[in-house]
Write a protein that holds these residues in place. Structure first.
Motif, mmCIF file in Angstrom:
data_model
loop_
_atom_site.group_PDB
_atom_site.id
_atom_site.type_symbol
_atom_site.label_atom_id
_atom_site.label_comp_id
_atom_site.label_asym_id
_atom_site.label_seq_id
_atom_site.Cartn_x
_atom_site.Cartn_y
_atom_site.Cartn_z
ATOM 1 N N SER A 1 0.847 -1.194 0.000
ATOM 2 C CA SER A 1 0.000 0.000 0.000
ATOM 3 C C SER A 1 0.877 1.237 0.000
ATOM 4 C CB SER A 1 -0.920 -0.005 1.226
ATOM 5 O OG SER A 1 -0.156 -0.063 2.404
ATOM 6 N N ILE A 2 0.349 2.348 -0.564
ATOM 7 C CA ILE A 2 1.077 3.621 -0.636
ATOM 8 C C ILE A 2 0.862 4.369 0.665
ATOM 9 C CG2 ILE A 2 1.321 5.815 -1.837
ATOM 10 C CD1 ILE A 2 0.353 4.495 -4.350
ATOM 11 N N MET A 3 1.944 4.712 1.297
ATOM 12 C CA MET A 3 1.870 5.466 2.542
ATOM 13 C C MET A 3 1.954 6.973 2.288
ATOM 14 S SD MET A 3 4.324 5.105 5.865
ATOM 15 C CE MET A 3 4.049 6.129 7.314
ATOM 16 N N GLU A 4 2.829 7.374 1.359
ATOM 17 C CA GLU A 4 2.992 8.809 1.065
ATOM 18 C C GLU A 4 3.444 8.952 -0.386
ATOM 19 O OE1 GLU A 4 5.177 12.764 2.938
ATOM 20 O OE2 GLU A 4 5.919 10.759 3.413
ATOM 21 N N HIS A 5 2.736 9.801 -1.109
ATOM 22 C CA HIS A 5 3.074 10.044 -2.508
ATOM 23 C C HIS A 5 3.884 11.333 -2.613
ATOM 24 C CE1 HIS A 5 2.777 9.830 -6.820
ATOM 25 N NE2 HIS A 5 2.323 11.087 -6.854
ATOM 26 N N LEU A 6 5.096 11.254 -3.145
ATOM 27 C CA LEU A 6 5.985 12.412 -3.265
ATOM 28 C C LEU A 6 6.432 12.571 -4.712
ATOM 29 C CD1 LEU A 6 8.277 11.832 -0.155
ATOM 30 C CD2 LEU A 6 6.305 13.342 -0.311
ATOM 31 N N ILE A 7 6.750 13.793 -5.060
ATOM 32 C CA ILE A 7 7.350 14.067 -6.372
ATOM 33 C C ILE A 7 8.833 14.357 -6.151
ATOM 34 C CG2 ILE A 7 5.233 14.933 -7.422
ATOM 35 C CD1 ILE A 7 6.202 17.755 -6.953
ATOM 36 N N ARG A 8 9.657 13.866 -7.072
ATOM 37 C CA ARG A 8 11.115 13.994 -6.948
ATOM 38 C C ARG A 8 11.598 15.069 -7.915
ATOM 39 N NH1 ARG A 8 14.069 12.243 -3.002
ATOM 40 N NH2 ARG A 8 15.721 11.357 -4.300
ATOM 41 N N ILE A 9 12.254 16.057 -7.347
ATOM 42 C CA ILE A 9 12.774 17.186 -8.114
ATOM 43 C C ILE A 9 14.287 17.260 -7.874
ATOM 44 C CG2 ILE A 9 12.689 19.682 -8.505
ATOM 45 C CD1 ILE A 9 10.152 18.287 -9.300
ATOM 46 N N GLN A 10 15.034 17.495 -8.953
ATOM 47 C CA GLN A 10 16.489 17.646 -8.841
ATOM 48 C C GLN A 10 16.826 19.137 -8.804
ATOM 49 O OE1 GLN A 10 18.857 16.122 -12.066
ATOM 50 N NE2 GLN A 10 20.469 15.471 -10.679
ATOM 51 N N VAL A 11 17.478 19.573 -7.729
ATOM 52 C CA VAL A 11 17.863 20.967 -7.560
ATOM 53 C C VAL A 11 19.396 21.026 -7.643
ATOM 54 C CG1 VAL A 11 17.743 23.013 -6.113
ATOM 55 C CG2 VAL A 11 15.874 21.347 -6.079
ATOM 56 N N LEU A 12 19.886 21.740 -8.639
ATOM 57 C CA LEU A 12 21.322 21.825 -8.890
ATOM 58 C C LEU A 12 21.764 23.279 -8.885
ATOM 59 C CD1 LEU A 12 21.600 19.249 -11.821
ATOM 60 C CD2 LEU A 12 21.973 18.832 -9.380
ATOM 61 N N VAL B 1 15.321 16.180 -4.293
ATOM 62 C CA VAL B 1 14.490 16.506 -3.135
ATOM 63 C C VAL B 1 13.114 15.889 -3.359
ATOM 64 C CG1 VAL B 1 15.739 18.619 -2.602
ATOM 65 C CG2 VAL B 1 13.768 18.710 -4.125
ATOM 66 N N SER B 2 12.463 15.537 -2.261
ATOM 67 C CA SER B 2 11.121 14.953 -2.305
ATOM 68 C C SER B 2 10.133 15.989 -1.799
ATOM 69 C CB SER B 2 11.052 13.683 -1.438
ATOM 70 O OG SER B 2 11.963 12.714 -1.928
ATOM 71 N N LEU B 3 9.062 16.203 -2.584
ATOM 72 C CA LEU B 3 8.058 17.205 -2.249
ATOM 73 C C LEU B 3 6.676 16.577 -2.322
ATOM 74 C CD1 LEU B 3 9.434 20.148 -4.410
ATOM 75 C CD2 LEU B 3 9.834 19.777 -1.982
ATOM 76 N N LYS B 4 5.780 17.163 -1.598
ATOM 77 C CA LYS B 4 4.390 16.721 -1.647
ATOM 78 C C LYS B 4 3.720 17.303 -2.884
ATOM 79 C CE LYS B 4 3.866 16.213 3.358
ATOM 80 N NZ LYS B 4 3.085 16.593 4.561
ATOM 81 N N PRO B 5 2.679 16.663 -3.395
ATOM 82 C CA PRO B 5 1.961 17.204 -4.552
ATOM 83 C C PRO B 5 1.463 18.605 -4.242
ATOM 84 C CG PRO B 5 1.308 14.941 -4.138
ATOM 85 C CD PRO B 5 2.139 15.335 -2.968
ATOM 86 N N GLY B 6 1.534 19.484 -5.232
ATOM 87 C CA GLY B 6 1.117 20.859 -5.062
ATOM 88 C C GLY B 6 2.229 21.777 -4.615
ATOM 89 N N ARG C 1 13.069 20.492 -18.300
ATOM 90 C CA ARG C 1 12.098 19.404 -18.378
ATOM 91 C C ARG C 1 12.166 18.797 -19.772
ATOM 92 N NH1 ARG C 1 6.337 21.373 -17.204
ATOM 93 N NH2 ARG C 1 7.219 21.517 -15.096
ATOM 94 N N ASN C 2 12.452 17.527 -19.847
ATOM 95 C CA ASN C 2 12.537 16.810 -21.131
ATOM 96 C C ASN C 2 13.522 17.510 -22.072
ATOM 97 O OD1 ASN C 2 10.603 14.958 -20.240
ATOM 98 N ND2 ASN C 2 8.906 16.252 -20.974
ATOM 99 N N GLY D 1 10.505 14.655 -11.841
ATOM 100 C CA GLY D 1 11.528 14.469 -12.869
ATOM 101 C C GLY D 1 12.117 15.774 -13.365
ATOM 102 N N ASP D 2 11.548 16.931 -12.923
ATOM 103 C CA ASP D 2 12.095 18.218 -13.340
ATOM 104 C C ASP D 2 13.444 18.471 -12.673
ATOM 105 O OD1 ASP D 2 9.903 18.557 -14.872
ATOM 106 O OD2 ASP D 2 8.939 20.079 -13.600
ATOM 107 N N THR D 3 14.200 19.395 -13.290
ATOM 108 C CA THR D 3 15.483 19.837 -12.739
ATOM 109 C C THR D 3 15.463 21.350 -12.621
ATOM 110 O OG1 THR D 3 16.691 17.982 -13.702
ATOM 111 C CG2 THR D 3 17.986 19.912 -13.058
ATOM 112 N N ILE D 4 15.785 21.847 -11.441
ATOM 113 C CA ILE D 4 15.877 23.292 -11.202
ATOM 114 C C ILE D 4 17.353 23.623 -11.055
ATOM 115 C CG2 ILE D 4 15.256 25.206 -9.679
ATOM 116 C CD1 ILE D 4 12.824 23.542 -8.812
ATOM 117 N N PHE D 5 17.826 24.569 -11.887
ATOM 118 C CA PHE D 5 19.240 24.966 -11.838
ATOM 119 C C PHE D 5 19.325 26.403 -11.358
ATOM 120 C CE2 PHE D 5 23.029 26.920 -13.750
ATOM 121 C CZ PHE D 5 23.990 26.094 -13.200
ATOM 122 N N VAL D 6 20.139 26.620 -10.305
ATOM 123 C CA VAL D 6 20.348 27.950 -9.717
ATOM 124 C C VAL D 6 21.753 28.405 -10.125
ATOM 125 C CG1 VAL D 6 20.450 29.290 -7.605
ATOM 126 C CG2 VAL D 6 18.821 27.394 -7.800
#
Length: 891
Positions: free
Chosen positions: A88-99, A108-113, A139-140, A166-171
């Motif tokens: 069973s799914i306990m927590e659904h997170l989205i994975r974002i790469q911050v570079l 990093v793992s974030l909650k939806p929204g 993205r892509n 799957g997105d990547t944020i570059f600073v």
């Protein structure tokens, strides 16, 4: 929290998310009786779950039921009772790469929204110096730039783009930051290890972060390897060495991961040493090994199974790289003959070609693609190569195919250079047939003019050599590059032309073209007797051509036809007509010999010679009359005077044919009297000697005066006696000397005091002798006695006796300063007074300075003149006398 309560929460929140598992999700795996499954598991970025005993299982992209079935299948080999297994799914997170320039770049793992600000905050926030207006969302493989600073200023969420898993944020970092950063923080120090060798575990070799790490109870070899961030891609995981209590163990991590047999784990404890060797230390072969070499992503030995095909093995090796030549892949076998595989043809039409089967022990070799920049000819055999050399941009040896043409080869080699001889391209065929010519010629110029018909292109084949000759860089460059020019493309021109020699020539050119290329006929050429030898090979024919007649009539039919191989000769005139010429030499822009007629003047000849140079001495031009044998055959002409007086043409000298005009050159530097005085006529010179800045011999004319020559000599120096200047006039019948008081001229400005000087005169400025009569007595004070510099000093009413003594260097060491005597001169007679300099120094207010005026006399006596000194001397004499009397009485 109890297990029942956890299940209730999962049932309540599970419907809130989708049923497809994604990286970052936290799942709960219910397996009663197994404590290893009490905690939830997180799907890593590769979409895998790491389960106890079972290892990594890929579940990303699967539904809950599909993932549960896959896990059940894997665990069935380890656990007996899986009836109550439930995922069973306990927590659904989205994975974002911050570079980039953040405190903690990475996933990093974030909650939806969640938005970008939350992602940056999870990465520790932007570091000081981050460029906030140039954040990037990738993205892509597509990049979107947005202004994060504008969002921080306005608080408008619409300024931030939405994020997906799957997105990547570059600073980015600000360009104002430096190129070197050194950061010694606790985190970087911890990466090297956090324990000593006795209480920790030493891990080194092919590991991502080797070091000495602290030992924890129940730690295994796998845990220790993970503490060092795992092994690198080069590690041999089948031969990991472990030393515990001086007992060596060999650990096969691959076998452990395949079987999960914990009995193969070697014991570890504080002080254990673990070494992960590099994989290339030996070669492992099995009965199912297939080898892939060359330009593939991951060459090496791979295990095959029945049914494994060529594409399967190639794909398992990562596929060909961008440098691979997929048209000549080799398949080597111990049983069958080597095969050449064209993968390009197979991909274009798989139905027309088949791939060979792969057997254990086969070798697949993917060669490197041949680039025209590649210098090694070993990469392509001679049966599929062609050579092109000469005046092209990229000559070399290229791979050849029968589907290519001559134009393809020329374009692939970068095309011909500007100086290429395209009308005579040579093609050498090494494997020529019996009746086939070994060397053929191709006229590319004629080919382009004919509309480029393909039928006229030469037929090339592998092994041929194409030579494109280079024209000389300079048409007159016949000494260094004539060997590179074919004789069948050359024409010869000799005689009285500007640049005789051997020139490239073709049928498109004519007689005037080759004549202009040779800089045309010279002034000595006899253009009425031009000879042309036609060498067509069948015989020799000579044509006489009157070029002068063509210039007078413009009749094109008079111009003869010339072809490559012909010889053109332009003879010299038999008589040079010296009697009708005037010669101009010296400081003119174009000296030479010029034709003369009676209508021309001196200025005409001077203009034909380009005029005088800037450094020419035009005030004394010499004209040598060749027709006169008298001593007066040299005439002098002052062109500068002619110009200044308004140009009286009647004063111009008369010229005759054969005359010579000589214009001397002035020295480049007026003070250059050592190197260039011979070039300067004595009749145009004046002499300056004595105390001047630059004495010497200077050019002079009657337009100049005394001050001009004095300034040219840099003027008188500080030692010059301006009152005693002497000028010797040498233009008279007898010597005459003039005296000049230049100091008086400077005081009065009377121009009549300046003498008239002419070329040949001598000016002498003597050295000043220090005549004391120059200072009258009523303007000076006389200082005598015991001072360092006695003498006469200029004095005025603003000065006092201290100024006078200071200018004289002060009293000497023997001076009697208590009685300085001053003699004042007045209308009623001289008056004397004394001055005690010592009392003035002690008490200036009580003893004022005496009055001193111009004309007075100051005397500083010596200490021997004082009364006290005289009394002491007398006392010494008396004591000496008494001493002599006492000695006499004793005797």
């Amino acid at each position: 929290m109890s297990r029942a309560l956890l299940l209730v929460l999962l049932l309540i929140i599970a419907p809130a998310w989708g049923t497809t598992l994604t990286p970052g999700d936290r799942v709960y795996l219910q397996l009663p009786g197994e404590s290893a499954f009490d905690d939830p598991f997180t799907i890593d970025d590769q979409g895998q779950l790491r389960l106890p005993e079972a290892g990594l299982i890929t579940v990303a992209g699967l539904s809950i039921d599909e993932a549960e079935q896959r896990i059940r299948k894997r665990l069935s080999t380890i656990y007996r009772n899986l009836d109550e297994l439930e995922l069973s799914i306990m927590e659904h997170l989205i994975r974002i790469q911050v570079l980039g320039y953040v405190e903690q770049p990475g996933m990093v793992s974030l909650k939806p929204g969640s938005n970008i600000q939350m992602a940056v905050a999870e990465a520790g926030g932007a570091r000081p110096g981050a460029q906030l207006d140039q954040f990037k969302l990738i993205r892509n493989s597509k990049t979107q730039v947005f202004n994060y600073k504008q969002y921080l200023d306005s608080g408008d969420p619409g300024q931030l783009p939405a994020i997906k898993s799957g997105d990547t944020i570059f600073v980015p970092a600000s360009p104002l930051l430096g190129n070197i950063e050194v950061n010694f923080d606790a985190a970087s120090l911890r990466e090297g290890g956090d324990a000593d060798e006795e209480q920790g575990i030493t891990i080194f070799g092919e590991l991502r972060n080797p070091g000495t790490f602290s030992f924890k109870p129940d730690m295994t070899v796998v845990d220790a390897l993970m503490r060092a961030d795992g092994v690198t891609r080069y590690a041999d995981v089948t031969k990991i060495r472990v030393i515990t209590d001086n007992i060596p163990y060999q650990f096969d991590l691959k076998a452990y991961l395949d079987t999960g047999d914990a009995s193969n784990l070697p014991p570890i404890k504080p002080g254990t040493t673990i070494f992960a060797p590099i994989e290339v230390e030996d070669i492992n072969t099995t009965s199912r090994t297939v080898y892939v070499m060359g330009e593939v992503k991951a060459p090496g030995a791979y295990e095959s199974s029945p049914g494994t095909g060529f594409i399967d093995v190639l794909a398992n090796a990562g596929g060909p790289t961008r440098f691979a030549d997929t048209t000549h892949i080799k398949l080597l076998s111990n049983v069958n003959a080597p095969l050449s595989i064209n993968l390009v043809e197979y991909t274009q039409d798989p139905s027309q070609s088949t791939l060979p089967p792969i057997e254990p022990g086969d070798v697949i070799f993917v060669p490197e693609k041949i680039d025209f920049n590649e210098k090694s000819w070993l990469k392509v055999t001679n049966d599929r190569a062609i050579k092109i050399i000469g005046a092209i941009y990229n000559p070399g040896r290229f791979e050849w195919s029968n589907s290519m043409s001559f134009m393809d080869l020329l374009a692939h080699a970068g095309g011909p250079k500007q100086q290429a001889n395209l009308s005579n391209i040579r093609i050498i065929r090494e494997s020529a047939a019996k009746n086939e010519p070994r060397v053929t010629f191709f006229d590319f110029v004629e080919f382009t003019k004919a509309g480029q018909p393909k039928g006229k292109l030469p037929q090339l084949r592998a092994g041929d050599t194409v030579i494109v000759d280079e024209l000389p860089h300079d048409p007159t460059d016949n000494k260094s590059s004539w060997l590179r020019q074919s004789a069948r493309d050359s024409i010869y021109i000799f005689g009285q032309v500007g640049a005789p020699g051997r020139y490239a020539f073709n049928n498109e050119q004519g007689f005037l073209d080759i004549l202009s290329a040779a800089d045309g006929p010279t002034g000595e050429a006899d253009i009425q007797e031009v000879l042309i030898s036609h060498r067509s090979g069948k015989g020799t024919e000579v044509t006489r051509f009157n070029l002068s007649n063509y210039f007078e009539t413009g009749n094109e039919s008079l111009i003869p036809d010339v072809a490559p191989g012909d010889v053109i000769y332009i003879p010299q005139l038999e008589k040079a007509a010296d009697e009708r010429a005037v010669k101009v030499i010296g400081a003119v822009n174009a000296p030479g010999r010029f034709k003369w007629n009676d209508t021309m003047t001196f200025l005409d000849i001077l203009a034909m010679a380009g005029g005088p140079k800037q450094q020419a001495n035009i005030s004394n031009i010499r004209l040598i009359k060749e027709q006169q044998n008298t001593p007066e055959n040299v005439i002098y002409f002052d062109l500068e005077n002619f110009i200044n007086e308004g140009g009286n043409f009647a004063a111009l000298p008369l010229l005759d044919a054969g005359d010579t005009i000589v214009i001397d050159e002035l020295p480049h530097d007026p003070t250059d009297n050592k190197a260039s005085w011979i070039r300067q006529s004595a009749d145009d010179s004046i002499y300056v000697f004595g105390q001047v800045g630059a004495p010497g011999r200077y050019a002079f004319n009657r337009e100049l005066g005394f001050l001009d020559i004095l300034s040219a000599a840099d003027g008188p120096n500080g030692d010059a006696d301006l009152r005693q200047i002497r000028i010797s006039h040498r233009d008279k019948s007898q010597a005459q000397v003039t005296k000049l008081n230049l100091s008086l001229y400077f005081e009065t400005g009377d121009e009549s005091l300046l003498p008239v000087v002419v070329p040949g005169d001598v000016i002498y400025v003597p050295k000043e002798q220090g005549n004391w009569l120059d200072k009258p007595a009523e303007r000076v004070v006389r200082l005598m006695g015991s001072v360092n510099k006695p003498g006469r000093y200029t004095f005025n009413n603003q000065m006092n006796i201290l100024d006078l003594l200071a200018e004289a260097g002060g009293p000497s060491d023997e001076a009697y300063i208590e009685r300085i005597m001053i003699v004042n001169t007045s209308c009623c007679g001289d008056q004397a007074q004394t001055f005690n300099l010592r009392d003035y120094v002690i008490d200036p207010a009580r003893y004022p300075l005496p009055l001193l005026r111009p004309g007075d006399t100051v005397y500083v006596p010596n200490e021997s003149d004082s009364i006290g000194e005289q009394w002491r001397q007398g006392l010494r004499d008396v004591l000496g006398l008494f001493t002599l009397i006492a000695l006499g009485a004793a005797l």
